[in-house]
Design a protein around this motif. Structure first.
Motif, PDB file in Angstrom:
ATOM      1  N   VAL A  38       0.835  -1.204   0.000  1.00 38.53           N
ATOM      2  CA  VAL A  38       0.000   0.000   0.000  1.00 38.53           C
ATOM      3  C   VAL A  38       0.871   1.256   0.000  1.00 38.53           C
ATOM      4  O   VAL A  38       0.599   2.222  -0.734  1.00 38.53           O
ATOM      5  N   LEU A  39       1.928   1.255   0.804  1.00 39.52           N
ATOM      6  CA  LEU A  39       2.838   2.403   0.819  1.00 39.52           C
ATOM      7  C   LEU A  39       3.493   2.615  -0.538  1.00 39.52           C
ATOM      8  O   LEU A  39       3.612   3.749  -1.021  1.00 39.52           O
ATOM      9  N   LEU A  40       3.919   1.525  -1.167  1.00 36.61           N
ATOM     10  CA  LEU A  40       4.549   1.634  -2.484  1.00 36.61           C
ATOM     11  C   LEU A  40       3.578   2.189  -3.522  1.00 36.61           C
ATOM     12  O   LEU A  40       3.936   3.065  -4.314  1.00 36.61           O
ATOM     13  N   ILE A  41       2.349   1.669  -3.522  1.00 37.97           N
ATOM     14  CA  ILE A  41       1.352   2.147  -4.485  1.00 37.97           C
ATOM     15  C   ILE A  41       1.112   3.640  -4.300  1.00 37.97           C
ATOM     16  O   ILE A  41       0.994   4.400  -5.272  1.00 37.97           O
ATOM     17  N   ASN A  42       1.045   4.079  -3.047  1.00 43.31           N
ATOM     18  CA  ASN A  42       0.828   5.498  -2.794  1.00 43.31           C
ATOM     19  C   ASN A  42       2.031   6.337  -3.213  1.00 43.31           C
ATOM     20  O   ASN A  42       1.873   7.459  -3.707  1.00 43.31           O
ATOM     21  N   LEU A  43       3.232   5.799  -3.029  1.00 45.44           N
ATOM     22  CA  LEU A  43       4.416   6.504  -3.519  1.00 45.44           C
ATOM     23  C   LEU A  43       4.387   6.624  -5.043  1.00 45.44           C
ATOM     24  O   LEU A  43       4.764   7.656  -5.606  1.00 45.44           O
ATOM     25  N   VAL A 360       5.330   7.009 -17.032  1.00 46.96           N
ATOM     26  CA  VAL A 360       5.474   8.443 -16.803  1.00 46.96           C
ATOM     27  C   VAL A 360       6.859   8.810 -16.287  1.00 46.96           C
ATOM     28  O   VAL A 360       7.451   9.803 -16.684  1.00 46.96           O
ATOM     29  N   CYS A 361       7.370   7.979 -15.372  1.00 51.03           N
ATOM     30  CA  CYS A 361       8.588   8.343 -14.649  1.00 51.03           C
ATOM     31  C   CYS A 361       9.578   7.190 -14.698  1.00 51.03           C
ATOM     32  O   CYS A 361       9.236   6.054 -14.337  1.00 51.03           O
ATOM     33  N   ARG A 362      10.809   7.476 -15.096  1.00 45.34           N
ATOM     34  CA  ARG A 362      11.830   6.436 -15.228  1.00 45.34           C
ATOM     35  C   ARG A 362      12.860   6.470 -14.111  1.00 45.34           C
ATOM     36  O   ARG A 362      13.821   5.704 -14.135  1.00 45.34           O
ATOM     37  N   ILE A 363      12.675   7.328 -13.133  1.00 45.28           N
ATOM     38  CA  ILE A 363      13.627   7.384 -12.021  1.00 45.28           C
ATOM     39  C   ILE A 363      13.143   6.476 -10.884  1.00 45.28           C
ATOM     40  O   ILE A 363      11.958   6.180 -10.774  1.00 45.28           O
ATOM     41  N   ALA A 364      14.086   6.057 -10.040  1.00 43.14           N
ATOM     42  CA  ALA A 364      13.778   5.184  -8.897  1.00 43.14           C
ATOM     43  C   ALA A 364      12.896   4.008  -9.322  1.00 43.14           C
ATOM     44  O   ALA A 364      11.847   3.751  -8.734  1.00 43.14           O
ATOM     45  N   LEU A 365      13.342   3.295 -10.351  1.00 43.00           N
ATOM     46  CA  LEU A 365      12.543   2.194 -10.882  1.00 43.00           C
ATOM     47  C   LEU A 365      12.417   1.020  -9.919  1.00 43.00           C
ATOM     48  O   LEU A 365      11.593   0.123 -10.140  1.00 43.00           O
ATOM     49  N   TRP A 366      13.197   1.019  -8.837  1.00 45.08           N
ATOM     50  CA  TRP A 366      13.067  -0.070  -7.869  1.00 45.08           C
ATOM     51  C   TRP A 366      11.692  -0.066  -7.215  1.00 45.08           C
ATOM     52  O   TRP A 366      11.184  -1.124  -6.809  1.00 45.08           O
ATOM     53  N   ARG A 367      11.071   1.103  -7.126  1.00 43.58           N
ATOM     54  CA  ARG A 367       9.750   1.172  -6.486  1.00 43.58           C
ATOM     55  C   ARG A 367       8.699   0.395  -7.273  1.00 43.58           C
ATOM     56  O   ARG A 367       8.036  -0.484  -6.705  1.00 43.58           O
ATOM     57  N   PRO A 368       8.489   0.695  -8.563  1.00 43.04           N
ATOM     58  CA  PRO A 368       7.484  -0.090  -9.293  1.00 43.04           C
ATOM     59  C   PRO A 368       7.851  -1.557  -9.420  1.00 43.04           C
ATOM     60  O   PRO A 368       6.965  -2.422  -9.390  1.00 43.04           O
ATOM     61  N   TRP A 369       9.144  -1.860  -9.561  1.00 46.67           N
ATOM     62  CA  TRP A 369       9.534  -3.273  -9.682  1.00 46.67           C
ATOM     63  C   TRP A 369       9.292  -4.026  -8.378  1.00 46.67           C
ATOM     64  O   TRP A 369       8.839  -5.183  -8.395  1.00 46.67           O
ATOM     65  N   LEU A 370       9.567  -3.388  -7.260  1.00 48.12           N
ATOM     66  CA  LEU A 370       9.288  -4.026  -5.975  1.00 48.12           C
ATOM     67  C   LEU A 370       7.782  -4.223  -5.798  1.00 48.12           C
ATOM     68  O   LEU A 370       7.333  -5.280  -5.311  1.00 48.12           O
ATOM     69  N   ALA A 371       7.009  -3.231  -6.203  1.00 47.96           N
ATOM     70  CA  ALA A 371       5.552  -3.366  -6.128  1.00 47.96           C
ATOM     71  C   ALA A 371       5.061  -4.522  -6.991  1.00 47.96           C
ATOM     72  O   ALA A 371       4.173  -5.288  -6.592  1.00 47.96           O
ATOM     73  N   LEU A 372       5.642  -4.677  -8.186  1.00 47.27           N
ATOM     74  CA  LEU A 372       5.263  -5.795  -9.063  1.00 47.27           C
ATOM     75  C   LEU A 372       5.602  -7.141  -8.436  1.00 47.27           C
ATOM     76  O   LEU A 372       4.827  -8.104  -8.533  1.00 47.27           O
ATOM     77  N   VAL A 373       6.762  -7.213  -7.793  1.00 49.49           N
ATOM     78  CA  VAL A 373       7.159  -8.465  -7.135  1.00 49.49           C
ATOM     79  C   VAL A 373       6.164  -8.813  -6.031  1.00 49.49           C
ATOM     80  O   VAL A 373       5.718  -9.970  -5.907  1.00 49.49           O
TER      81      VAL A 373
END
Length: 427
Positions: A38-43, A360-373
């Motif tokens: 939930v925190l990641l999605i909100n970020l 939209v955004c290509r920076i800090a890609l670890w956030r969306p990838w972690l959310a996908l995992v």
């Protein structure tokens, strides 16, 4: 507060019992995993608002970044999710009112839904004040419960270790139990994205989206994790019964005066608050979809003086009533199918939020990838168990039906519309 109102409902005050029974004391890992997601999605929602300002709610961001048909499916599936939630909350509120309102069950349902519909037909400022009050009562109740729990731990000789090890292990059902409780925990935490919808009717939409997506999720995690941890410390988790409020059980165990009446009232307020927020959300989603031509333009009609989407509010209220009728007329088929779709829809829309942020955004890609995992882990856990596997497959079937409708309604490319929603929303 509207966002908190949509999240802190019966899913926390009552639904937590199901998660505790499923995972035992290890349910804290289930809630922690859900909280991280939930925190990641909100970020990710905040990142999208920062890098693509002026694009409206998260649904319009999905439409803008992932395509018209994807936006159509996201919008209607999210609307369906909340309509089903509305029906469930209406039925729960009608049941809770039984001791105080000695009327037939159907009449209580109509009274509850009619009252919340009336609130949503007030000017949005007045509606916001009512929801602020509802949310304050829930937050106050949770704060009091947390305070009382700490007092009980300090003044009573509570066998914390024995309570946690009531079945002889912190992992009584193993890792499978932890993963099995994740969908329940995640469902109870879902709804923070309402902030991106409610912010459109505020003075500074983009700034409010950025602020609320950061603060709401953090407060939510604190309330959820702390209250569940205190419950597990105060009473043996094996004594908790699914479908009953673990909060109420703790208060009754320690003979707190007026606990039953007070907690029942709090649960009723929580249910009404979720219903209130849900009706607001569904009506605005329908209004937004009508502005994008994904729904009939008829739903764009507003009241001249307040500029409220009255037709959308009434239509969503009627839809919730129809679903609640299905619970009586066809509980094992139509209603069961609709309820079963909710888990898959939550996973689907969370996944779309992640892909939208990647576009939209290509920076800090670890956030969306972690959310996908984490999303993949939740889906795999749902597939591993017979009950949740069936729900996931039924949800996939529901999404497939909406996808077919998207290809019928949007047969080819059509020009993107201007932001009709923002132009027509009240100041």
């Amino acid at each position: 507060m509207i966002s908190l109102g949509g999240v802190m409902g019966a899913g926390l005050f009552v639904g937590a019992s199901g998660a505790i029974v499923t995972a035992g004391p290890a349910v804290l890992f289930s809630y922690a995993l859900s909280a991280i997601l939930v925190l990641l999605i909100n970020l990710l929602l905040r990142d999208v608002a920062l890098h693509a300002p002026g694009s409206g709610s998260f649904l319009n961001q999905i439409r803008t970044n992932l395509g018209l048909r994807t936006g159509f499916v996201a919008g209607w599936s999210y609307w369906l999710l909340w309509v089903v939630t509305l029906a469930i909350e209406v039925m729960a509120a009608a049941t809770l009112l039984e001791p105080w309102v000695p009327l037939p069950y159907a009449v209580r349902e109509i009274l509850v839904l009619g009252s919340m519909t009336a609130l949503n037909l007030l000017p949005v400022r007045n509606y916001g004040e009512f929801e602020y009050g509802f949310s304050c009562i829930k937050i106050l109740a949770l704060t009091v419960f947390i305070g009382v729990s700490f007092v009980l731990l300090y003044h009573y000789n509570v066998p914390v270790q024995a309570n946690l090890m009531a079945s002889g292990s912190l992992l009584p059902h193993g890792l499978t139990g932890v993963l099995a409780a994740v969908p329940t925990a995640l469902f109870s935490m879902s709804g923070t994205e309402i902030a991106t919808i409610a912010a459109l009717e505020s003075g500074a939409p983009d700034a409010n989206v950025i602020r609320t997506t950061r603060t709401v999720a953090f407060r939510l995690v604190v309330f959820y994790l702390l209250s569940i941890a205190l419950i597990l410390c105060l009473v043996p988790w094996t004594h908790i019964r699914q479908g009953e409020s673990p909060f109420l059980y703790v208060l009754q165990t320690f003979h707190i005066p007026f606990a039953t009446s007070a907690m029942t009232l709090v649960i009723l307020v929580a249910t009404l608050s979720t219903l209130n927020s849900g009706l607001y959300t569904t009506s605005r989603v329908l209004f937004e979809m009508a502005g994008r031509r994904d729904a009939p333009r008829y739903f764009l009609r507003t009241q001249p003086k307040t500029r409220l989407p009255v037709i959308s509010v009434l239509a969503c209220s009627l839809a919730a009533l129809v679903v609640s009728i299905c619970a009586v007329v066809s509980p094992g088929s139509v209603f069961a199918f609709l309820v079963s779709t909710t888990g898959a829809i939550i996973m689907f829309n969370n996944g779309l939020m992640v892909f939208s942020r990647m576009r939209v955004c290509r920076i800090a890609l670890w956030r969306p990838w972690l959310a996908l995992v984490l999303l993949t882990l939740v889906i795999l856990s749902m597939l591993a168990l017979p009950d949740t596997r069936k729900e996931l497959l039924l949800g996939a079937a529901g999404l497939a039906i909406i996808s077919i409708a998207a290809f019928v309604v949007i047969p080819g490319k059509r020009p993107r519309l201007s932001h009709v929603l923002r132009d027509q929303q009240p100041d």
